[in-house]
Each structure stands twice: as C-alpha cells, then as structure tokens.
Design a protein around this motif. Structure first.
Motif, PDB file in Angstrom:
ATOM      1  N   VAL A 131       0.715  -1.212  -0.030  1.00  0.00           N
ATOM      2  CA  VAL A 131       0.156  -0.063   0.177  1.00  0.00           C
ATOM      3  C   VAL A 131       0.963   1.218   0.205  1.00  0.00           C
ATOM      4  O   VAL A 131       0.746   2.049  -0.787  1.00  0.00           O
ATOM      5  N   LYS A 151      -1.063  -8.147  -3.361  1.00  0.00           N
ATOM      6  CA  LYS A 151      -2.788  -8.401  -2.850  1.00  0.00           C
ATOM      7  C   LYS A 151      -3.591  -9.380  -3.470  1.00  0.00           C
ATOM      8  O   LYS A 151      -4.327 -10.076  -2.613  1.00  0.00           O
ATOM      9  N   LYS A 156     -14.281 -10.007   1.406  1.00  0.00           N
ATOM     10  CA  LYS A 156     -14.547  -9.147   2.299  1.00  0.00           C
ATOM     11  C   LYS A 156     -13.626  -9.452   3.481  1.00  0.00           C
ATOM     12  O   LYS A 156     -13.255  -8.666   4.070  1.00  0.00           O
ATOM     13  N   LEU A 192     -10.407  -9.990   2.989  1.00  0.00           N
ATOM     14  CA  LEU A 192      -9.224  -9.004   2.416  1.00  0.00           C
ATOM     15  C   LEU A 192      -9.438  -7.691   3.069  1.00  0.00           C
ATOM     16  O   LEU A 192      -8.590  -6.869   3.268  1.00  0.00           O
ATOM     17  N   LEU A 193     -10.646  -7.056   2.733  1.00  0.00           N
ATOM     18  CA  LEU A 193     -10.847  -5.804   2.995  1.00  0.00           C
ATOM     19  C   LEU A 193     -10.842  -5.505   4.350  1.00  0.00           C
ATOM     20  O   LEU A 193     -10.477  -4.622   4.893  1.00  0.00           O
ATOM     21  N   GLU A 240      -7.027  -5.421   5.363  1.00  0.00           N
ATOM     22  CA  GLU A 240      -6.662  -4.374   4.797  1.00  0.00           C
ATOM     23  C   GLU A 240      -6.796  -3.022   5.800  1.00  0.00           C
ATOM     24  O   GLU A 240      -6.116  -2.261   6.051  1.00  0.00           O
ATOM     25  N   GLY A 241      -8.187  -3.157   6.051  1.00  0.00           N
ATOM     26  CA  GLY A 241      -8.576  -1.952   6.964  1.00  0.00           C
ATOM     27  C   GLY A 241      -7.926  -2.015   8.302  1.00  0.00           C
ATOM     28  O   GLY A 241      -7.543  -1.071   8.866  1.00  0.00           O
ATOM     29  N   MET A 242      -7.806  -3.292   8.773  1.00  0.00           N
ATOM     30  CA  MET A 242      -7.008  -3.296  10.343  1.00  0.00           C
ATOM     31  C   MET A 242      -5.736  -2.522   9.999  1.00  0.00           C
ATOM     32  O   MET A 242      -5.315  -1.839  10.821  1.00  0.00           O
ATOM     33  N   ALA A 251      -4.224  -0.591   7.650  1.00  0.00           N
ATOM     34  CA  ALA A 251      -4.170   0.930   7.591  1.00  0.00           C
ATOM     35  C   ALA A 251      -4.686   1.514   8.848  1.00  0.00           C
ATOM     36  O   ALA A 251      -4.165   2.442   9.161  1.00  0.00           O
ATOM     37  N   VAL A 252      -5.805   1.356   9.360  1.00  0.00           N
ATOM     38  CA  VAL A 252      -6.238   2.164  10.664  1.00  0.00           C
ATOM     39  C   VAL A 252      -5.170   2.024  11.619  1.00  0.00           C
ATOM     40  O   VAL A 252      -4.748   3.031  12.327  1.00  0.00           O
ATOM     41  N   LEU A 301     -13.061   0.518   9.553  1.00  0.00           N
ATOM     42  CA  LEU A 301     -12.300  -0.719   9.060  1.00  0.00           C
ATOM     43  C   LEU A 301     -12.897  -0.972   7.639  1.00  0.00           C
ATOM     44  O   LEU A 301     -11.834  -1.103   6.713  1.00  0.00           O
ATOM     45  N   GLY A 308     -10.440  -0.477   4.126  1.00  0.00           N
ATOM     46  CA  GLY A 308     -10.271  -1.633   3.623  1.00  0.00           C
ATOM     47  C   GLY A 308     -10.569  -1.391   2.068  1.00  0.00           C
ATOM     48  O   GLY A 308      -9.909  -1.602   1.303  1.00  0.00           O
TER      49      GLY A 308
END
Lengths: 204, 204
Positions: free
Chosen positions: A113, A134, A159, A161-162, A165-167, A169-170, B162, B166
DNA sequence: GCTCAAGTAAACAAATCTGTTTACCCATTT
DNA sequence: AAATGGGTAAACAGATTTGTTTACTTGAGC
C-alpha cells in the motif's frame, strides 16, 4: 591478523543482503526518502555491486516487494501448517496474528500500500508487484474459504481481505491496535454467508 | 493591452491557491516526489510567497491534509444533510459514494494513509494531521450510529471505519472497485449489533 | 504624490539524489 | 604463475532538492 579463515557470519549472496537491507530501510523510512547510498552502506556492499544486481533503484523496490510477499507467505506457513486447525480457525488465526502484528510499534503499514502511494501512475513494474501481493493475499483467503460450506465463497474471501486491509491501515494511522473483537467480526462475516439450506459441515 | 481591469478568475487568497495546487500534486504524485518548484509554478505564485505562508514543505503538507479533511466533510454534508434519509441509509449512502469514488481512475488512495507511509516516525505534525483525519472519520460514524438502536455502538462505528478503509486501500492497489455487495455487507454488520432484546426502532 | 505592504522573478547556496566510471584488490581456477 | 570473476572504495557527473536572498513591481490608502 583477521584473515584466518573467517567463519562468514552468514554467506547470504550479495543480492539477498542488498534486498534485505533495502527492505528494512524502505519499511522504516519510505521509498523516496531512502537513498541508495544508505542502502549500500547498510548492506555492506559497494555501490558498484548494487548496480550490478539492480540497474535502477526501482528494480530493487520490486525485488523488495517480492521479498515482502515471500516473508508473509513463510510466516503464514509457520502459523497454519503445523497446527490441526480447521479452515475457519485458520482464518481466525490469521487475523489474530495480524492484530498482534499491527499493534506493534514496529508496524509501518502494508508495504505494498505504501509503495502504491508513492509510485502509482509512475512505475508500472512496481504497481504490478503491489497488485501481485494483494492478489496473492486474496488467493490465500480463497483457498481457505473453499472448504467451508458457504454461499459465494469468493465474495467472502474478498470481504476478509477488505477487513484485513482496513485493520492494517487504521492501526498504522491511528497508532494503536483494533479496539474491537476481531474474531467475533470474522465469525459473523463467515456466518453471514451460510444460508439455511447449506448442509452443516460439523460446525466448520 | 491586457491590463484593462481583469476580472480576476478567482480571488482566492494566495495561501489557498498554494494549498490547492499542492493538494492536487501530492495526491497524484506523492509527497516526496513532488518538488516545491512545481507546486509554486502550478499555484502561479513565487517561491518567496510560498515560503512566507509555509516556512517548510512539511508545513504545507499539514495544511493540505487539513484541506483533505475539510473537503471530505463538505462532500458528506452535501450527501447527507439535504436528504431525508434515516441514519442507516446515510451510512449506506456514504459507502455507496465511496464505492463510486474508489472505482474512479482518479482515485489515489487515502491521502492520510499515503502521508503516513511517507512520514511515519519522521514528522510528528504530519502524523498528527493524519490521525486527526481518521479520528474525524470515526467520529462521523459514531454520530450516525448513535441514533440506531444497537449494542456497542462505538464498536460498530469502528468496524465501519475498518471497512471503509479496507475498501479504499484494496481498490487503490488492485486498481478496481469492490466486486462485492457493499450495501449488503454494511447491513449485515449493523444487524449483527442488534440483539433480540433491543426495541425495534421502526426498521432503522 | 508618497508610502508601504505584498508579490514577482531569478539568481544563488548547499546539500543530496541516482547512476557511472576508474583503479585497485584478492581468491580460485586452470 | 597467469588469468579471471567478483568485489571494494572513491571520485565524479549532472540533475534536483529545499530554502534564502536580492532587486524590482504594483496597487491601495493616507
């Protein structure tokens, strides 16, 4: 006097030395911000040698992204193959591992990313390396989901993966791990793909 | 001959001109990769003036991140205030908007995430600006969730963050929008926080 | 009409960047 | 013993970076 047969601390070929030094520096300081002089110094290698193995800095970046993927693959193998978990538990293990990982001060976000942030639209080889990473991650989830009886397994994998990924980045931006029950969330996600008419695979 | 009273196309104060030019360039090309010379040229401003308003490039980056937040806030206001949606629908609208946005070729990932990738551990003012952005985003979800009768609303808000995060990151790296039904996923997420003993708020 | 603030344009400084080149070293192999 | 492959160290090139400084312009208010 120190030319008695040295037990070379590690006989890693030069190429690997360079990639590993660069990996550490790119991760900690970013890509543009890390100069090749520092990389070569940290790798203990002359600049000449560096440019033999990697004609441009961007070639080195691509190699680093490949190492990043390979490292994560090995880490997952260690996490999943030895244990006798079923696939749902393996997915939960991945998220639990990631949660710990992301909570570490040493977490610098997903390297792919970050690379995309610096090179999107500027270097297609790097873009490709990021996408490969990815896509591979998605493939891991697809394989794991395949043997769980769910509707639309590929969508479920996406989902997951989303969420992963969110975890990442946040946690990176906020500087703290997720304050929520990830296992619960993952379980809910999987359950939401199990319609009533699916034969229950024994609580998988 | 062209010194007849020009109807200044826009009399945006210089400061704002600079921030907006920088915003565009940083978004498209990254932070390190964008030099101040180009910014000043695109802003139509002398370098002297730039350094009057922003003593260092990093000061300008902080200002750009603030504009990024403010822009998104205005965009959300336009999306949410005029309509007579209930809060669940507003949340769905946010995700639908984001999905379109992320599917655009012009999407370059979250600017705060990108900035964090380049400046984490190197500039605390920038780090702070990035955290402020994400904290604000979380706050938006908290406000919206507050009026939906759910268990653990703050946790639900975090989960929504999240997911949004993501989506942005995956879309950026993969170069394509989410191939899944986001509305369904968001609805499932909200529903998973509604236990049986909560009085139903009329299908909210 | 003068003053003053705000801005421009451009030269400049000093550091740093990627990448090249030169000269040399040394261990292995033949 | 000579040749060779792989490496080091360091100078160099040329472009680019952030930031400073100087000299000039222009428009508005008193």
């Amino acid at each position: 006097m120190n030319n008695e047969l040295e037990v070379l601390p590690e006989n890693i070929p030069k190429r690997m030395q360079i990639i590993q030094a660069a990996y550490k520096l790119f991760t900690e300081n970013g890509f543009y911000a890390t100069g090749v002089d520092l990389i070569m110094r940290q790798a203990g290698v002359s600049k000449r040698t560096m440019y033999v193995y990697f004609p441009t800095k961007n070639d080195l970046i691509v190699a680093v992204l490949e190492l990043y993927r390979s490292n994560y693959e090995q880490s997952l193998n260690g996490l999943l193959t030895s244990s006798d978990l079923n696939n749902r538990e393996k997915i939960l293990a991945i998220f639990d591992d990631a949660r710990n990982w992301f909570g570490d001060d040493q977490h610098h976000g997903c390297l792919a990313v970050n690379a995309m942030g610096e090179f999107a639209g500027k270097d297609s080889a790097i873009e490709t390396a990021c996408r490969i990473f990815k896509t591979w991650e998605l493939g891991v989830f697809r394989e794991l989901v395949k043997d769980i009886p769910v509707d639309a397994p590929d969508e479920l994998a996406f989902k997951l993966l989303l969420l992963l990924e969110g975890m990442g980045a946040v946690a990176h931006v906020m500087g703290q791990p997720c304050p929520i029950d990830i296992a619960q969330m993952v379980n809910d996600l999987i359950d939401s793909h199990r319609s009533a008419n699916l034969t229950d695979g024994g609580g998988i």
